[in-house]
Scaffold this active site. Sequence first.
Site: not given
Length: 471
Positions: A256, A290
Amino acid sequence: MTPSAKLIVPSVVPLLAKLPKGSTRTLPVLCPENKLLHKFECLTDLEENIPTICHSANVGFVEWSQTPYTHKISVFKRAAELLAQRKDAFVDGHLAIGGPGWFANFNVDGAIKQIEQYVACMSAPDGVIPKTSATRLALTRRRPLGPVLAISPWNAPVILGARAIAAPLAAGCSVVAKSSEKSPMLSYLLVKCFHDAGVPSEALQLVHVAPEDTVEATERFLASRHIRKVNFTGSTEVGRQIAMVAAKHLKPYLLELGGKNCAIVAKDADLDVAVPTIVNNSWLHKGQICMSTDKVYVHSDRYDDFKAKCLDVARQVCATNPDMKIKSRDSSVEGKVQLQLEDAIEKGATVLFQDPHGPTILEQVTPDMLIYSHETFGPVFSIYQYEDIDTVVDMVNSDGYGLKASIWSADRLTAIETASKIQCGGVHINGSCIHDEATIPHGGVKESGTGRFNSTWGVEEFTYIQTTTVN
Protein backbone atom coordinates in the site's frame (compact mmCIF):
# COMPACT_ATOMS: atom_id res chain seq x y z
CA MET A 1 1.93 10.04 30.33
CA THR A 2 4.88 10.86 28.09
CA PRO A 3 7.38 7.96 27.83
CA SER A 4 10.49 8.47 29.97
CA ALA A 5 13.73 9.35 28.23
CA LYS A 6 15.40 6.65 30.32
CA LEU A 7 13.15 3.93 28.92
CA ILE A 8 14.55 1.44 26.41
CA VAL A 9 11.87 -0.07 24.13
CA PRO A 10 12.76 -3.76 23.64
CA SER A 11 12.52 -5.94 20.59
CA VAL A 12 10.00 -8.68 21.33
CA VAL A 13 11.75 -11.81 20.12
CA PRO A 14 11.19 -15.03 22.11
CA LEU A 15 14.76 -16.25 21.74
CA LEU A 16 16.39 -12.84 22.28
CA ALA A 17 17.73 -13.81 25.68
CA LYS A 18 19.43 -16.81 24.12
CA LEU A 19 21.10 -14.86 21.35
CA PRO A 20 24.81 -14.11 21.69
CA LYS A 21 25.86 -11.15 23.82
CA GLY A 22 25.89 -7.96 21.76
CA SER A 23 22.97 -9.01 19.55
CA THR A 24 21.30 -5.65 20.13
CA ARG A 25 22.25 -2.01 20.57
CA THR A 26 20.25 1.03 21.58
CA LEU A 27 19.36 4.07 19.47
CA PRO A 28 17.52 7.28 20.43
CA VAL A 29 13.98 8.27 19.49
CA LEU A 30 13.57 12.03 19.19
CA CYS A 31 10.48 14.22 19.27
CA PRO A 32 9.94 16.83 16.51
CA GLU A 33 11.84 19.35 18.66
CA ASN A 34 14.84 16.96 18.63
CA LYS A 35 14.56 16.15 22.34
CA LEU A 36 15.12 12.58 23.53
CA LEU A 37 11.90 10.66 24.15
CA HIS A 38 13.39 7.25 24.88
CA LYS A 39 15.69 4.69 23.30
CA PHE A 40 14.97 1.46 21.50
CA GLU A 41 16.74 -1.85 21.29
CA CYS A 42 17.62 -2.72 17.70
CA LEU A 43 18.95 -5.95 16.28
CA THR A 44 22.59 -6.37 15.29
CA ASP A 45 24.53 -9.27 13.70
CA LEU A 46 21.70 -9.72 11.19
CA GLU A 47 23.37 -12.62 9.39
CA GLU A 48 23.22 -14.79 12.50
CA ASN A 49 20.12 -13.51 14.27
CA ILE A 50 17.55 -13.15 11.49
CA PRO A 51 17.57 -16.88 10.63
CA THR A 52 16.89 -17.57 14.31
CA ILE A 53 13.92 -15.19 14.28
CA CYS A 54 12.56 -16.75 11.08
CA HIS A 55 12.85 -20.25 12.51
CA SER A 56 11.00 -19.07 15.61
CA ALA A 57 8.29 -17.57 13.37
CA ASN A 58 7.84 -20.94 11.67
CA VAL A 59 7.45 -22.65 15.05
CA GLY A 60 4.86 -20.02 15.95
CA PHE A 61 3.07 -20.54 12.63
CA VAL A 62 2.64 -24.26 13.24
CA GLU A 63 1.12 -23.55 16.66
CA TRP A 64 -1.10 -20.62 15.66
CA SER A 65 -2.36 -22.11 12.38
CA GLN A 66 -3.58 -25.20 14.27
CA THR A 67 -5.29 -23.19 17.00
CA PRO A 68 -9.12 -23.55 16.86
CA TYR A 69 -10.80 -20.55 15.30
CA THR A 70 -13.00 -20.11 18.37
CA HIS A 71 -9.90 -19.54 20.50
CA LYS A 72 -8.45 -17.11 17.96
CA ILE A 73 -11.70 -15.16 18.07
CA SER A 74 -11.51 -14.89 21.85
CA VAL A 75 -7.87 -13.72 21.59
CA PHE A 76 -8.77 -11.02 19.05
CA LYS A 77 -11.68 -9.83 21.16
CA ARG A 78 -9.39 -9.54 24.15
CA ALA A 79 -6.79 -7.65 22.09
CA ALA A 80 -9.44 -5.10 21.10
CA GLU A 81 -10.45 -4.73 24.75
CA LEU A 82 -6.83 -4.14 25.80
CA LEU A 83 -6.35 -1.51 23.10
CA ALA A 84 -9.40 0.33 24.42
CA GLN A 85 -8.24 0.03 28.03
CA ARG A 86 -4.74 1.29 27.18
CA LYS A 87 -5.87 4.01 24.79
CA ASP A 88 -4.34 6.82 26.85
CA ALA A 89 -0.86 5.31 26.52
CA PHE A 90 -1.26 5.02 22.75
CA VAL A 91 -2.53 8.60 22.46
CA ASP A 92 0.31 9.93 24.62
CA GLY A 93 2.86 8.02 22.52
CA HIS A 94 1.36 9.43 19.33
CA LEU A 95 1.38 12.97 20.65
CA ALA A 96 5.00 12.58 21.73
CA ILE A 97 6.16 11.91 18.17
CA GLY A 98 4.29 14.94 16.82
CA GLY A 99 0.87 13.60 15.85
CA PRO A 100 -2.24 15.73 16.46
CA GLY A 101 -4.75 14.63 19.10
CA TRP A 102 -7.61 13.84 16.73
CA PHE A 103 -5.31 11.64 14.64
CA ALA A 104 -3.99 9.84 17.71
CA ASN A 105 -7.54 8.96 18.71
CA PHE A 106 -8.40 7.95 15.15
CA ASN A 107 -5.40 5.59 15.11
CA VAL A 108 -6.52 3.71 18.21
CA ASP A 109 -10.23 3.64 17.35
CA GLY A 110 -9.44 2.50 13.81
CA ALA A 111 -7.16 -0.27 15.06
CA ILE A 112 -9.91 -1.55 17.36
CA LYS A 113 -12.42 -1.60 14.49
CA GLN A 114 -9.89 -3.48 12.33
CA ILE A 115 -9.48 -6.20 14.95
CA GLU A 116 -13.23 -6.44 15.55
CA GLN A 117 -13.89 -6.83 11.83
CA TYR A 118 -11.35 -9.65 11.58
CA VAL A 119 -13.21 -11.37 14.41
CA ALA A 120 -16.25 -11.47 12.14
CA CYS A 121 -14.17 -12.89 9.29
CA MET A 122 -12.68 -15.79 11.23
CA SER A 123 -15.94 -17.75 11.37
CA ALA A 124 -16.52 -17.50 7.59
CA PRO A 125 -16.37 -20.67 5.43
CA ASP A 126 -12.90 -21.75 4.33
CA GLY A 127 -13.82 -22.86 0.82
CA VAL A 128 -16.31 -24.37 -1.62
CA ILE A 129 -17.14 -27.71 -3.24
CA PRO A 130 -16.68 -27.31 -7.01
CA LYS A 131 -18.24 -29.62 -9.58
CA THR A 132 -16.07 -32.47 -10.82
CA SER A 133 -16.47 -35.29 -13.34
CA ALA A 134 -13.05 -36.91 -12.83
CA THR A 135 -13.36 -37.78 -9.15
CA ARG A 136 -16.00 -38.55 -6.53
CA LEU A 137 -15.52 -35.31 -4.64
CA ALA A 138 -13.50 -32.11 -4.98
CA LEU A 139 -13.22 -29.38 -2.40
CA THR A 140 -11.18 -26.22 -1.97
CA ARG A 141 -9.97 -24.68 1.25
CA ARG A 142 -8.12 -21.49 2.02
CA ARG A 143 -4.95 -22.26 3.96
CA PRO A 144 -2.63 -19.77 5.70
CA LEU A 145 0.50 -18.96 3.71
CA GLY A 146 2.95 -19.12 6.60
CA PRO A 147 5.15 -16.60 8.42
CA VAL A 148 4.69 -13.02 7.18
CA LEU A 149 7.04 -10.04 7.36
CA ALA A 150 4.97 -6.95 8.22
CA ILE A 151 6.45 -3.45 7.75
CA SER A 152 4.41 -0.40 8.75
CA PRO A 153 5.30 3.33 8.77
CA TRP A 154 5.59 6.07 11.38
CA ASN A 155 2.90 8.47 10.19
CA ALA A 156 -0.05 6.34 11.42
CA PRO A 157 1.76 3.71 13.47
CA VAL A 158 -1.16 2.25 15.42
CA ILE A 159 -3.83 1.70 12.80
CA LEU A 160 -1.37 0.76 10.06
CA GLY A 161 0.62 -1.43 12.43
CA ALA A 162 -2.57 -3.15 13.62
CA ARG A 163 -3.76 -4.04 10.14
CA ALA A 164 -0.29 -5.26 9.11
CA ILE A 165 -0.37 -7.66 12.08
CA ALA A 166 -4.06 -8.53 12.44
CA ALA A 167 -4.76 -9.51 8.82
CA PRO A 168 -2.14 -12.30 8.61
CA LEU A 169 -2.88 -13.43 12.18
CA ALA A 170 -6.59 -13.70 11.31
CA ALA A 171 -5.64 -15.85 8.32
CA GLY A 172 -3.66 -18.18 10.59
CA CYS A 173 -0.18 -16.91 9.74
CA SER A 174 2.56 -15.93 12.16
CA VAL A 175 4.04 -12.44 11.91
CA VAL A 176 7.44 -10.79 12.22
CA ALA A 177 6.64 -7.08 12.59
CA LYS A 178 9.38 -4.56 11.78
CA SER A 179 8.77 -1.21 13.41
CA SER A 180 9.73 2.25 12.19
CA GLU A 181 12.66 3.75 14.06
CA LYS A 182 10.51 6.88 14.51
CA SER A 183 7.74 5.10 16.43
CA PRO A 184 9.06 1.92 18.10
CA MET A 185 7.20 2.58 21.35
CA LEU A 186 3.79 2.45 19.68
CA SER A 187 4.71 -0.78 17.87
CA TYR A 188 5.77 -2.28 21.18
CA LEU A 189 2.54 -1.26 22.93
CA LEU A 190 0.53 -2.72 20.05
CA VAL A 191 2.34 -6.07 20.02
CA LYS A 192 2.06 -6.25 23.81
CA CYS A 193 -1.74 -5.99 23.52
CA PHE A 194 -1.79 -9.01 21.21
CA HIS A 195 0.60 -10.98 23.43
CA ASP A 196 -1.32 -10.16 26.61
CA ALA A 197 -4.51 -11.22 24.80
CA GLY A 198 -3.06 -14.66 24.13
CA VAL A 199 -1.20 -14.62 20.79
CA PRO A 200 1.82 -16.94 21.30
CA SER A 201 5.12 -15.07 21.51
CA GLU A 202 6.60 -16.96 18.57
CA ALA A 203 3.50 -16.30 16.44
CA LEU A 204 4.05 -12.55 16.75
CA GLN A 205 7.54 -11.10 17.06
CA LEU A 206 8.57 -7.44 16.99
CA VAL A 207 11.95 -6.45 15.59
CA HIS A 208 13.55 -3.01 15.71
CA VAL A 209 16.28 -2.38 13.15
CA ALA A 210 18.64 0.56 12.79
CA PRO A 211 17.80 2.72 9.74
CA GLU A 212 21.10 1.93 8.04
CA ASP A 213 20.41 -1.82 8.44
CA THR A 214 16.85 -1.83 7.08
CA VAL A 215 17.75 -2.80 3.51
CA GLU A 216 19.95 -5.69 4.63
CA ALA A 217 17.38 -6.87 7.17
CA THR A 218 14.59 -6.90 4.60
CA GLU A 219 16.77 -8.85 2.17
CA ARG A 220 17.67 -11.43 4.82
CA PHE A 221 14.09 -11.88 5.99
CA LEU A 222 12.79 -12.40 2.46
CA ALA A 223 15.65 -14.73 1.63
CA SER A 224 14.57 -17.04 4.45
CA ARG A 225 12.64 -20.10 3.33
CA HIS A 226 10.36 -19.60 6.34
CA ILE A 227 9.05 -16.13 5.40
CA ARG A 228 6.26 -16.62 2.84
CA LYS A 229 5.00 -13.07 2.19
CA VAL A 230 5.68 -9.42 3.00
CA ASN A 231 3.19 -6.61 3.53
CA PHE A 232 4.43 -3.05 3.41
CA THR A 233 2.82 0.37 3.75
CA GLY A 234 4.95 3.35 2.80
CA SER A 235 6.44 5.24 -0.10
CA THR A 236 6.38 4.03 -3.69
CA GLU A 237 10.16 4.30 -3.85
CA VAL A 238 10.71 1.90 -0.95
CA GLY A 239 7.83 -0.32 -2.07
CA ARG A 240 9.49 -0.77 -5.44
CA GLN A 241 12.72 -1.85 -3.75
CA ILE A 242 10.87 -4.36 -1.58
CA ALA A 243 9.01 -5.74 -4.59
CA MET A 244 12.30 -6.31 -6.40
CA VAL A 245 13.77 -8.20 -3.45
CA ALA A 246 10.58 -10.23 -2.98
CA ALA A 247 10.47 -11.12 -6.68
CA LYS A 248 14.07 -12.31 -6.54
CA HIS A 249 13.09 -14.78 -3.82
CA LEU A 250 9.69 -15.60 -5.39
CA LYS A 251 7.80 -14.16 -2.41
CA PRO A 252 4.40 -12.50 -2.90
CA TYR A 253 3.79 -9.04 -1.52
CA LEU A 254 1.01 -6.69 -0.48
CA LEU A 255 2.02 -3.06 -1.03
CA GLU A 256 0.00 0.00 0.00
CA LEU A 257 2.04 2.87 -1.39
CA GLY A 258 1.86 6.56 -2.22
CA GLY A 259 -0.82 8.43 -4.07
CA LYS A 260 -1.37 11.51 -6.20
CA ASN A 261 -5.00 11.68 -5.20
CA CYS A 262 -7.48 13.94 -6.96
CA ALA A 263 -10.86 15.57 -6.53
CA ILE A 264 -13.11 16.25 -9.53
CA VAL A 265 -15.59 19.08 -9.04
CA ALA A 266 -18.47 19.02 -11.56
CA LYS A 267 -20.40 22.13 -12.50
CA ASP A 268 -23.39 20.94 -10.44
CA ALA A 269 -21.30 20.27 -7.30
CA ASP A 270 -22.32 21.65 -3.92
CA LEU A 271 -19.32 23.89 -3.22
CA ASP A 272 -20.40 24.55 0.36
CA VAL A 273 -19.69 20.89 1.07
CA ALA A 274 -16.98 20.14 -1.49
CA VAL A 275 -14.57 22.99 -0.75
CA PRO A 276 -14.15 22.52 3.04
CA THR A 277 -13.78 18.78 2.55
CA ILE A 278 -11.15 19.14 -0.16
CA VAL A 279 -9.11 21.73 1.76
CA ASN A 280 -9.12 19.62 4.91
CA ASN A 281 -8.37 16.47 2.88
CA SER A 282 -5.17 18.08 1.69
CA TRP A 283 -4.00 19.67 4.91
CA LEU A 284 -5.00 17.25 7.68
CA HIS A 285 -1.99 15.87 9.56
CA LYS A 286 0.21 18.24 7.51
CA GLY A 287 -0.76 16.31 4.37
CA GLN A 288 1.12 13.27 5.66
CA ILE A 289 -1.64 10.79 4.83
CA CYS A 290 -1.35 8.59 1.76
CA MET A 291 -4.94 9.50 0.81
CA SER A 292 -4.46 13.29 1.04
CA THR A 293 -5.80 15.31 -1.91
CA ASP A 294 -3.07 16.60 -4.25
CA LYS A 295 -4.97 17.73 -7.36
CA VAL A 296 -8.38 19.35 -7.80
CA TYR A 297 -10.01 19.49 -11.25
CA VAL A 298 -12.78 22.12 -11.33
CA HIS A 299 -15.25 22.65 -14.16
CA SER A 300 -14.58 26.00 -15.81
CA ASP A 301 -18.12 27.23 -15.07
CA ARG A 302 -17.42 26.97 -11.32
CA TYR A 303 -13.71 27.75 -11.27
CA ASP A 304 -13.91 31.35 -10.05
CA ASP A 305 -16.52 30.50 -7.41
CA PHE A 306 -14.40 27.56 -6.28
CA LYS A 307 -11.29 29.73 -5.94
CA ALA A 308 -13.08 32.41 -3.94
CA LYS A 309 -14.63 29.92 -1.55
CA CYS A 310 -11.31 28.04 -1.35
CA LEU A 311 -9.53 31.16 -0.14
CA ASP A 312 -12.18 31.82 2.51
CA VAL A 313 -12.00 28.26 3.80
CA ALA A 314 -8.19 28.23 3.71
CA ARG A 315 -7.93 31.36 5.85
CA GLN A 316 -10.45 30.01 8.32
CA VAL A 317 -8.76 26.61 8.60
CA CYS A 318 -5.31 28.07 9.17
CA ALA A 319 -6.63 30.53 11.74
CA THR A 320 -8.56 28.00 13.80
CA ASN A 321 -6.91 24.59 13.31
CA PRO A 322 -3.86 23.97 15.53
CA ASP A 323 -2.91 20.95 13.41
CA MET A 324 -1.57 23.39 10.85
CA LYS A 325 1.16 24.40 13.29
CA ILE A 326 2.44 20.92 14.10
CA LYS A 327 5.98 20.37 12.88
CA SER A 328 6.60 17.43 10.57
CA ARG A 329 7.94 14.30 12.25
CA ASP A 330 10.38 13.86 9.38
CA SER A 331 12.55 16.78 8.25
CA SER A 332 13.21 15.05 4.91
CA VAL A 333 9.49 15.35 4.14
CA GLU A 334 9.60 19.12 4.68
CA GLY A 335 12.63 19.33 2.43
CA LYS A 336 10.89 17.44 -0.37
CA VAL A 337 7.80 19.63 -0.15
CA GLN A 338 9.91 22.78 -0.29
CA LEU A 339 11.86 21.47 -3.27
CA GLN A 340 8.66 20.77 -5.18
CA LEU A 341 7.23 24.19 -4.38
CA GLU A 342 10.40 26.01 -5.44
CA ASP A 343 10.53 24.02 -8.68
CA ALA A 344 6.88 24.77 -9.46
CA ILE A 345 7.17 28.51 -8.77
CA GLU A 346 10.38 28.77 -10.77
CA LYS A 347 8.62 27.15 -13.74
CA GLY A 348 5.59 29.45 -13.62
CA ALA A 349 3.11 28.12 -11.05
CA THR A 350 1.07 30.71 -9.15
CA VAL A 351 0.68 30.64 -5.39
CA LEU A 352 -3.01 31.21 -4.75
CA PHE A 353 -2.64 30.85 -0.98
CA GLN A 354 0.20 30.11 1.44
CA ASP A 355 0.23 30.04 5.22
CA PRO A 356 3.52 30.63 7.09
CA HIS A 357 3.20 27.15 8.61
CA GLY A 358 3.07 25.44 5.21
CA PRO A 359 -0.46 24.92 3.85
CA THR A 360 -0.40 26.01 0.20
CA ILE A 361 -2.71 26.18 -2.83
CA LEU A 362 -1.24 26.43 -6.34
CA GLU A 363 -2.63 27.02 -9.80
CA GLN A 364 -1.07 27.11 -13.27
CA VAL A 365 0.77 23.85 -12.50
CA THR A 366 2.08 22.11 -15.62
CA PRO A 367 3.37 18.58 -16.37
CA ASP A 368 7.02 19.71 -16.45
CA MET A 369 6.89 20.53 -12.73
CA LEU A 370 7.87 17.94 -10.08
CA ILE A 371 4.74 18.59 -8.06
CA TYR A 372 2.53 17.62 -11.01
CA SER A 373 3.51 13.95 -11.00
CA HIS A 374 5.35 13.26 -7.72
CA GLU A 375 3.67 12.53 -4.41
CA THR A 376 4.04 15.58 -2.17
CA PHE A 377 3.13 14.13 1.24
CA GLY A 378 2.68 17.65 2.51
CA PRO A 379 -0.13 20.24 2.92
CA VAL A 380 -0.21 21.38 -0.72
CA PHE A 381 -2.75 20.99 -3.51
CA SER A 382 -3.09 22.36 -7.03
CA ILE A 383 -6.26 23.37 -8.87
CA TYR A 384 -6.93 22.97 -12.59
CA GLN A 385 -9.76 23.99 -14.92
CA TYR A 386 -11.49 21.51 -17.20
CA GLU A 387 -14.23 21.57 -19.85
CA ASP A 388 -14.77 17.89 -20.64
CA ILE A 389 -14.94 15.09 -18.04
CA ASP A 390 -13.40 12.51 -20.38
CA THR A 391 -10.30 14.68 -20.66
CA VAL A 392 -10.04 14.75 -16.89
CA VAL A 393 -10.38 10.97 -16.72
CA ASP A 394 -7.55 10.62 -19.24
CA MET A 395 -5.37 12.99 -17.20
CA VAL A 396 -6.07 11.11 -13.96
CA ASN A 397 -5.38 7.76 -15.59
CA SER A 398 -2.13 9.00 -17.09
CA ASP A 399 -0.75 9.58 -13.58
CA GLY A 400 1.56 6.85 -12.37
CA TYR A 401 -0.34 6.59 -9.09
CA GLY A 402 -3.78 5.10 -8.52
CA LEU A 403 -4.89 5.19 -4.89
CA LYS A 404 -7.85 7.53 -4.31
CA ALA A 405 -10.17 9.96 -6.10
CA SER A 406 -13.31 11.87 -5.19
CA ILE A 407 -16.06 13.17 -7.47
CA TRP A 408 -18.33 16.03 -6.44
CA SER A 409 -21.61 16.14 -8.36
CA ALA A 410 -25.39 16.27 -7.86
CA ASP A 411 -25.75 13.76 -10.72
CA ARG A 412 -24.75 10.66 -8.79
CA LEU A 413 -25.44 8.15 -11.58
CA THR A 414 -23.17 10.01 -13.98
CA ALA A 415 -20.58 10.23 -11.23
CA ILE A 416 -20.74 6.44 -10.77
CA GLU A 417 -20.18 6.00 -14.52
CA THR A 418 -17.19 8.34 -14.33
CA ALA A 419 -15.84 6.44 -11.33
CA SER A 420 -15.87 3.20 -13.32
CA LYS A 421 -13.48 4.78 -15.85
CA ILE A 422 -10.95 5.98 -13.28
CA GLN A 423 -8.01 3.68 -12.62
CA CYS A 424 -7.56 3.82 -8.86
CA GLY A 425 -8.30 1.70 -5.82
CA GLY A 426 -11.10 3.85 -4.42
CA VAL A 427 -13.45 6.54 -5.76
CA HIS A 428 -15.63 8.45 -3.30
CA ILE A 429 -18.61 10.36 -4.65
CA ASN A 430 -19.51 13.47 -2.65
CA GLY A 431 -17.17 12.26 0.06
CA SER A 432 -13.64 12.46 1.35
CA CYS A 433 -10.61 10.96 -0.37
CA ILE A 434 -9.39 10.11 3.12
CA HIS A 435 -11.66 7.12 3.53
CA ASP A 436 -10.43 3.89 5.08
CA GLU A 437 -12.75 1.79 7.23
CA ALA A 438 -12.51 -1.78 8.45
CA THR A 439 -15.35 -3.19 6.33
CA ILE A 440 -14.20 -1.78 2.97
CA PRO A 441 -11.19 -2.98 0.93
CA HIS A 442 -8.31 -0.55 0.83
CA GLY A 443 -5.38 -0.40 -1.59
CA GLY A 444 -4.20 0.99 -4.89
CA VAL A 445 -3.21 0.14 -8.44
CA LYS A 446 -0.24 1.09 -10.61
CA GLU A 447 2.46 2.79 -8.54
CA SER A 448 0.14 3.00 -5.55
CA GLY A 449 0.60 -0.69 -4.90
CA THR A 450 -1.10 -4.03 -5.17
CA GLY A 451 -3.34 -6.11 -2.93
CA ARG A 452 -6.00 -5.10 -0.43
CA PHE A 453 -6.21 -4.68 3.32
CA ASN A 454 -9.38 -4.89 5.47
CA SER A 455 -12.05 -7.49 6.18
CA THR A 456 -12.29 -10.65 4.05
CA TRP A 457 -10.05 -9.09 1.39
CA GLY A 458 -7.31 -8.61 3.96
CA VAL A 459 -7.59 -12.20 5.23
CA GLU A 460 -7.50 -13.68 1.72
CA GLU A 461 -4.24 -11.84 0.99
CA PHE A 462 -2.48 -14.18 3.42
CA THR A 463 -3.99 -17.47 2.28
CA TYR A 464 -3.67 -19.78 -0.69
CA ILE A 465 -6.31 -22.08 -2.20
CA GLN A 466 -5.68 -25.77 -1.67
CA THR A 467 -7.62 -28.27 -3.78
CA THR A 468 -8.44 -31.72 -2.38
CA THR A 469 -10.02 -34.53 -4.42
CA VAL A 470 -11.50 -37.72 -3.03
CA ASN A 471 -12.14 -41.10 -4.73
